[in-house]
Design a protein around this motif. Structure first.
Motif, PDB file in Angstrom:
ATOM      1  N   THR A 137       0.872  -1.169   0.000  1.00  0.00           N
ATOM      2  CA  THR A 137       0.000   0.000   0.000  1.00  0.00           C
ATOM      3  C   THR A 137       0.911   1.221   0.000  1.00  0.00           C
ATOM      4  O   THR A 137       2.119   1.103   0.218  1.00  0.00           O
ATOM      5  N   MET A 138       0.353   2.390  -0.189  1.00  0.00           N
ATOM      6  CA  MET A 138       1.203   3.578  -0.270  1.00  0.00           C
ATOM      7  C   MET A 138       1.789   3.977   1.079  1.00  0.00           C
ATOM      8  O   MET A 138       2.870   4.538   1.152  1.00  0.00           O
ATOM      9  N   GLU A 139       1.067   3.719   2.165  1.00  0.00           N
ATOM     10  CA  GLU A 139       1.576   4.106   3.488  1.00  0.00           C
ATOM     11  C   GLU A 139       2.415   3.013   4.137  1.00  0.00           C
ATOM     12  O   GLU A 139       2.962   3.206   5.231  1.00  0.00           O
ATOM     13  N   SER A 140       2.533   1.856   3.496  1.00  0.00           N
ATOM     14  CA  SER A 140       3.269   0.738   4.090  1.00  0.00           C
ATOM     15  C   SER A 140       4.647   1.174   4.566  1.00  0.00           C
ATOM     16  O   SER A 140       5.393   1.837   3.852  1.00  0.00           O
ATOM     17  N   SER A 141       4.959   0.763   5.783  1.00  0.00           N
ATOM     18  CA  SER A 141       6.240   1.129   6.382  1.00  0.00           C
ATOM     19  C   SER A 141       6.762  -0.035   7.207  1.00  0.00           C
ATOM     20  O   SER A 141       5.994  -0.852   7.716  1.00  0.00           O
ATOM     21  N   CYS A 142       8.082  -0.094   7.322  1.00  0.00           N
ATOM     22  CA  CYS A 142       8.736  -1.061   8.189  1.00  0.00           C
ATOM     23  C   CYS A 142       9.294  -0.319   9.396  1.00  0.00           C
ATOM     24  O   CYS A 142       9.546   0.891   9.341  1.00  0.00           O
ATOM     25  N   PHE A 143       9.505  -1.042  10.478  1.00  0.00           N
ATOM     26  CA  PHE A 143      10.037  -0.428  11.689  1.00  0.00           C
ATOM     27  C   PHE A 143      11.308  -1.161  12.095  1.00  0.00           C
ATOM     28  O   PHE A 143      11.290  -2.362  12.383  1.00  0.00           O
ATOM     29  N   LEU A 144      12.405  -0.427  12.088  1.00  0.00           N
ATOM     30  CA  LEU A 144      13.731  -0.970  12.378  1.00  0.00           C
ATOM     31  C   LEU A 144      14.041  -0.781  13.859  1.00  0.00           C
ATOM     32  O   LEU A 144      14.026   0.351  14.356  1.00  0.00           O
ATOM     33  N   LEU A 145      14.318  -1.880  14.548  1.00  0.00           N
ATOM     34  CA  LEU A 145      14.596  -1.833  15.985  1.00  0.00           C
ATOM     35  C   LEU A 145      16.105  -1.736  16.224  1.00  0.00           C
ATOM     36  O   LEU A 145      16.883  -2.564  15.751  1.00  0.00           O
ATOM     37  N   ILE A 146      16.496  -0.711  16.979  1.00  0.00           N
ATOM     38  CA  ILE A 146      17.892  -0.456  17.311  1.00  0.00           C
ATOM     39  C   ILE A 146      18.059  -0.616  18.815  1.00  0.00           C
ATOM     40  O   ILE A 146      17.339   0.019  19.592  1.00  0.00           O
ATOM     41  N   ASP A 147      18.963  -1.484  19.245  1.00  0.00           N
ATOM     42  CA  ASP A 147      19.062  -1.787  20.675  1.00  0.00           C
ATOM     43  C   ASP A 147      19.768  -0.680  21.462  1.00  0.00           C
ATOM     44  O   ASP A 147      20.177   0.346  20.897  1.00  0.00           O
ATOM     45  N   GLU A 148      19.938  -0.921  22.759  1.00  0.00           N
ATOM     46  CA  GLU A 148      20.473   0.090  23.671  1.00  0.00           C
ATOM     47  C   GLU A 148      21.911   0.480  23.333  1.00  0.00           C
ATOM     48  O   GLU A 148      22.378   1.563  23.697  1.00  0.00           O
ATOM     49  N   LYS A 149      22.617  -0.388  22.602  1.00  0.00           N
ATOM     50  CA  LYS A 149      24.007  -0.115  22.234  1.00  0.00           C
ATOM     51  C   LYS A 149      24.123   0.492  20.838  1.00  0.00           C
ATOM     52  O   LYS A 149      25.222   0.697  20.323  1.00  0.00           O
ATOM     53  N   GLY A 150      22.970   0.744  20.209  1.00  0.00           N
ATOM     54  CA  GLY A 150      22.975   1.356  18.887  1.00  0.00           C
ATOM     55  C   GLY A 150      23.053   0.377  17.735  1.00  0.00           C
ATOM     56  O   GLY A 150      23.199   0.781  16.573  1.00  0.00           O
ATOM     57  N   LYS A 151      22.928  -0.931  18.022  1.00  0.00           N
ATOM     58  CA  LYS A 151      22.994  -1.938  16.962  1.00  0.00           C
ATOM     59  C   LYS A 151      21.609  -2.224  16.400  1.00  0.00           C
ATOM     60  O   LYS A 151      20.648  -2.404  17.135  1.00  0.00           O
ATOM     61  N   GLU A 152      21.526  -2.285  15.093  1.00  0.00           N
ATOM     62  CA  GLU A 152      20.270  -2.631  14.435  1.00  0.00           C
ATOM     63  C   GLU A 152      20.031  -4.130  14.604  1.00  0.00           C
ATOM     64  O   GLU A 152      20.836  -4.946  14.154  1.00  0.00           O
ATOM     65  N   LYS A 153      18.911  -4.482  15.265  1.00  0.00           N
ATOM     66  CA  LYS A 153      18.679  -5.875  15.654  1.00  0.00           C
ATOM     67  C   LYS A 153      17.608  -6.579  14.830  1.00  0.00           C
ATOM     68  O   LYS A 153      17.732  -7.756  14.507  1.00  0.00           O
ATOM     69  N   ALA A 154      16.517  -5.875  14.529  1.00  0.00           N
ATOM     70  CA  ALA A 154      15.378  -6.533  13.874  1.00  0.00           C
ATOM     71  C   ALA A 154      14.602  -5.524  13.057  1.00  0.00           C
ATOM     72  O   ALA A 154      14.652  -4.314  13.312  1.00  0.00           O
ATOM     73  N   ILE A 155      13.881  -6.029  12.076  1.00  0.00           N
ATOM     74  CA  ILE A 155      13.011  -5.169  11.284  1.00  0.00           C
ATOM     75  C   ILE A 155      11.639  -5.807  11.182  1.00  0.00           C
ATOM     76  O   ILE A 155      11.501  -6.995  10.854  1.00  0.00           O
ATOM     77  N   PHE A 156      10.613  -5.025  11.489  1.00  0.00           N
ATOM     78  CA  PHE A 156       9.226  -5.475  11.448  1.00  0.00           C
ATOM     79  C   PHE A 156       8.657  -4.988  10.125  1.00  0.00           C
ATOM     80  O   PHE A 156       8.437  -3.796   9.927  1.00  0.00           O
ATOM     81  N   THR A 157       8.446  -5.926   9.219  1.00  0.00           N
ATOM     82  CA  THR A 157       8.233  -5.568   7.810  1.00  0.00           C
ATOM     83  C   THR A 157       6.777  -5.503   7.376  1.00  0.00           C
ATOM     84  O   THR A 157       6.502  -5.189   6.216  1.00  0.00           O
ATOM     85  N   GLY A 158       5.832  -5.795   8.279  1.00  0.00           N
ATOM     86  CA  GLY A 158       4.426  -5.744   7.883  1.00  0.00           C
ATOM     87  C   GLY A 158       4.167  -6.626   6.684  1.00  0.00           C
ATOM     88  O   GLY A 158       4.565  -7.792   6.642  1.00  0.00           O
ATOM     89  N   ASP A 159       3.521  -6.065   5.651  1.00  0.00           N
ATOM     90  CA  ASP A 159       3.248  -6.809   4.424  1.00  0.00           C
ATOM     91  C   ASP A 159       4.198  -6.414   3.297  1.00  0.00           C
ATOM     92  O   ASP A 159       3.982  -6.773   2.136  1.00  0.00           O
ATOM     93  N   THR A 160       5.251  -5.675   3.633  1.00  0.00           N
ATOM     94  CA  THR A 160       6.241  -5.321   2.622  1.00  0.00           C
ATOM     95  C   THR A 160       7.095  -6.529   2.260  1.00  0.00           C
ATOM     96  O   THR A 160       7.338  -6.816   1.084  1.00  0.00           O
ATOM     97  N   LEU A 161       7.552  -7.257   3.280  1.00  0.00           N
ATOM     98  CA  LEU A 161       8.400  -8.420   3.064  1.00  0.00           C
ATOM     99  C   LEU A 161       7.970  -9.553   3.980  1.00  0.00           C
ATOM    100  O   LEU A 161       7.925  -9.391   5.197  1.00  0.00           O
ATOM    101  N   PHE A 162       7.619 -10.675   3.380  1.00  0.00           N
ATOM    102  CA  PHE A 162       7.299 -11.889   4.121  1.00  0.00           C
ATOM    103  C   PHE A 162       8.497 -12.833   4.070  1.00  0.00           C
ATOM    104  O   PHE A 162       9.494 -12.558   3.400  1.00  0.00           O
ATOM    105  N   ILE A 163       8.383 -13.950   4.737  1.00  0.00           N
ATOM    106  CA  ILE A 163       9.396 -14.989   4.609  1.00  0.00           C
ATOM    107  C   ILE A 163       9.066 -15.782   3.344  1.00  0.00           C
ATOM    108  O   ILE A 163       8.055 -16.471   3.272  1.00  0.00           O
TER     109      ILE A 163
END
Length: 474
Positions: free
Chosen positions: A112-138
């Motif tokens: 969709t046009m508003e589709s967005s992913c959310f990138l999780l960055i931990d307490e040390k500043g490392k990128e750990k996970a990305i929540f991709t919604g319906d943009t990217l599945f397994i």
């Protein structure tokens, strides 16, 4: 920092709980929000954000109720849509502080046009996970043909092109060791061929997911993505609008739907309203006896999806027949896909109805062995296969007629009321639903095959076709 996936199998949907230093966020919550509130309370955390990856089509999100009950901020990616509730419309690249962690919004239009992913960055500043919604599945990506049912000029080709750019420019440059957490897994109608796995590393997806193949041109990507898409369920656009405009509180829906009705009261309401009687018991129990004109969609299956596919009016009043103690579960699962007008359930269930002496109906059922005996005496019997066309063309009983449940109005045309049909699906769930709906519409000569195609094939008494390339598919 804590990350927990809350997966709901009947919708093949993943919601997520993230927590850092006493602050929590929920990503793509289901309609019933109390479990999230209880989870945060138990851990001594406050829900600060509700991140929505997009305006969902396949279920009604719990964002509105959750925000009202917790004071959390609802966050969407960039959109021109006006919501019927207060929400923060984020910007591409915007950072949200969550305790000592950070969440970065990555705008990824395409599904969709508003589709967005959310990138999780931990307490040390490392990128750990990305929540991709319906943009990217397994193993897949989100289908790009849903938004046009709400906004006409957003063609599937245009959205597929946007998705190609989002994947190439926003997702693929990210680190291979990121954990990908999608909104859906196998069984969802939001993609074509989703994996049963519900998470993976981005690096592995780059190797195995066709959509992340760096050698695909945009034109090839679009063709590959659009090939084989089936018509989405009719309730999808209605769920989108509920998610944009808001909806009735789940508490009010549950209060109305879980009203116990005596046999006589149930009978009166059924006769004085246009309510649909929905029997959610197992196919086996339903076949042995049910209230005339009720339909069977079993709770122990893809209940919500089949309700949305087969009950065209999302505002339809519904009377429930359920196994004792499962009434609230039924109302909740109806509400997950926007069917908020359950108006009560039969107190004491079908057994109370039967004990009262009121009229009942039954569905004749045969085993695979009995069907073989019947066919041996009459080789010209009519066998109706109500599985999806793709299942049928993969393998089916010779001379069986394909009449898919998911296109039941088209399939009905294939059935002659004067003839007898032996109806099967894969295991018995869908065939009973099919038979019950047609019986409610006056089709009396339908016999259910217990155990479905699996039992038929295992009996060894039927010739089964190899793959046949279809010329037309319902």
């Amino acid at each position: 920092m804590k990350v927990e996936q809350i997966y709901t199998g009947c919708l093949a949907q993943g919601a997520y709980y993230i927590e850092s230093n006493g602050e929590a966020a929920i990503i793509d919550p289901l309609r019933e929000v109390q479990p999230y509130i209880d989870m945060a309370k138990k851990r001594g955390a406050k829900i600060k954000y509700i991140f929505e990856t997009h305006f969902h089509a396949d279920f009604v999100s719990g964002h509105v109720d959750l925000a009202k009950k917790t004071g959390a901020t609802i966050v969407y990616g960039p959109t021109k849509m006006k919501t019927g509730f207060e929400a923060l419309i984020g910007e591409d690249g915007q950072i949200f502080e969550l305790g000592e962690a950070k969440v970065k919004l990555i705008h990824t239009p395409g599904h969709t046009m508003e589709s967005s992913c959310f990138l999780l960055i931990d307490e040390k500043g490392k990128e750990k996970a990305i929540f991709t919604g319906d943009t990217l599945f397994i193993g897949d990506v989100g289908r790009p043909d849903l938004a046009q049912h709400v906004i006409a000029d957003l063609t599937e080709e245009k959205l597929a092109g946007y998705l190609f750019d989002s994947l190439r420019n926003k997702i693929m440059p990210l680190s291979d060791d990121l954990i990908v957490y999608p909104a859906h897994g196998a069984g969802s109608a939001c993609g074509k061929n989703l994996s049963k796995e519900t998470s993976d590393t981005l690096g592995n997806q780059k190797k195995t997911n066709y959509a992340l193949n760096p050698n695909l041109t945009k034109e090839q990507f679009i063709k590959e993505l659009l090939t084989g898409l089936t018509t989405p369920p009719s309730y999808f656009p209605k769920n989108v609008l509920m998610n944009i405009q808001g909806y009735e509180s789940i508490d009010e829906v549950l209060e109305k739907g879980t009203k116990a009705l005596s046999v006589n009261a149930f009978d009166v309401v059924a006769n004085e309203t246009s309510a649909l009687i929905l029997d959610t018991r197992s196919a086996t129990d339903f076949a042995k006896g049910f209230i005339p004109n009720s339909i069977n969609i079993g709770i122990d299956g893809s209940f919500a999806v089949w309700v949305g596919t087969l009950i065209p009016d999302i505002k339809q009043e519904i009377l429930i027949v359920a196994d004792k103690g499962r009434e609230q579960e039924v109302v909740t699962r109806l509400a997950r896909v926007g069917y908020d007008n359950a108006i009560g359930y039969l107190e004491g269930g079908f057994e109370a109805w039967k004990a009262s002496g009121k009229e009942i109906d039954t569905i004749p059922t045969v085993s695979a062995e009995q069907l073989a005996e019947i066919r041996a005496k009459n080789p010209n019997i009519n066998i109706l296969d109500v599985r999806k066309a793709s299942e049928y063309y993969s393998e089916h009983v010779i001379d069986a007629i394909n009449a898919p449940l998911d296109y039941i109005n088209d399939s009905m045309v294939l059935v002659d009321k004067k003839k007898t049909y032996y109806v099967h699906c894969a295991g018995g769930y869908r065939s009973m639903t099919f038979v019950s709906i047609l019986k409610a519409r006056g089709y009396e000569n339908l016999v259910n095959v217990d155990g479905g195609f699996s039992a038929i094939k295992n009996s060894g008494k039927f010739k089964v076709s190899d793959y046949v390339c279809p010329t037309t598919m319902l």
